[in-house]
Design a protein around this motif. Structure first.
Motif: not given
Length: 170
Positions: A92-98, A111-119
């Protein structure tokens, strides 16, 4: 050689919770493991987060789940896809002020990002098995400048572990 491969694969442990359902709000404790030029963050910093997971199928482990993360500037949501038994990943991604040339661009930094989740733990609940503990990672490799100014933007990453909140378990 073939015998060694067969023995090694037979000895590989099975995933601990292959059918556990990931649903509800989880209280996460995290640690920043990378922070370069990110205001207010430093390596080793501890953080607390609440992530809410919504399954997209009627029972069991879904092919995808929706994740909503509370952040300082609001919240963001993304879809995580099942990548293995008890494991999900999404981007996903989110924006920040600059600030650029004396003006603040509300969406100047992406801000692009990757999230990994494990049970990591699950318990029986009625006819289902429900995830009660998870581990997760957040990874932002780079930030993107959406202004006309030259800016040295950073990156960050964090690792988390946490549990299903009692309200979500009801």
């Amino acid at each position: 050689m073939l015998m060694a491969v067969a023995t090694a694969s037979a000895a590989a442990p099975a995933p601990p919770f292959p059918d556990a359902r990931l649903q509800g709000s989880f209280q996460l404790a995290g640690r920043v493991i990378a922070a370069h030029a990110v205001r207010g963050e430093h390596v080793g910093q501890t953080v607390a987060r609440v992530w809410s997971f919504n399954s997209t199928c009627p029972s069991g482990q879904c092919p995808q789940i929706a994740l909503v993360r509370a952040r300082a500037g609001g919240s963001d949501s993304l879809v995580l896809k099942r990548v293995g038994p008890g494991q999900y990943r999404g981007n996903g991604s989110f924006s920040l002020p600059l600030r650029c040339a004396g003006r603040v661009y509300p969406h100047g930094e992406q801000v692009p990002f990757t999230i990994s989740v494990r049970i990591t733990l699950a318990v029986p609940f009625g006819d289902a098995i429900v995830a009660t503990r998870v581990s997760a990672t957040y990874l932002n490799r780079r930030r993107i400048n959406r202004t006309r100014c030259v800016a040295a933007l950073g990156h960050d990453a964090a690792s988390y572990h946490g549990h299903l909140t009692p309200i979500a378990a009801i």
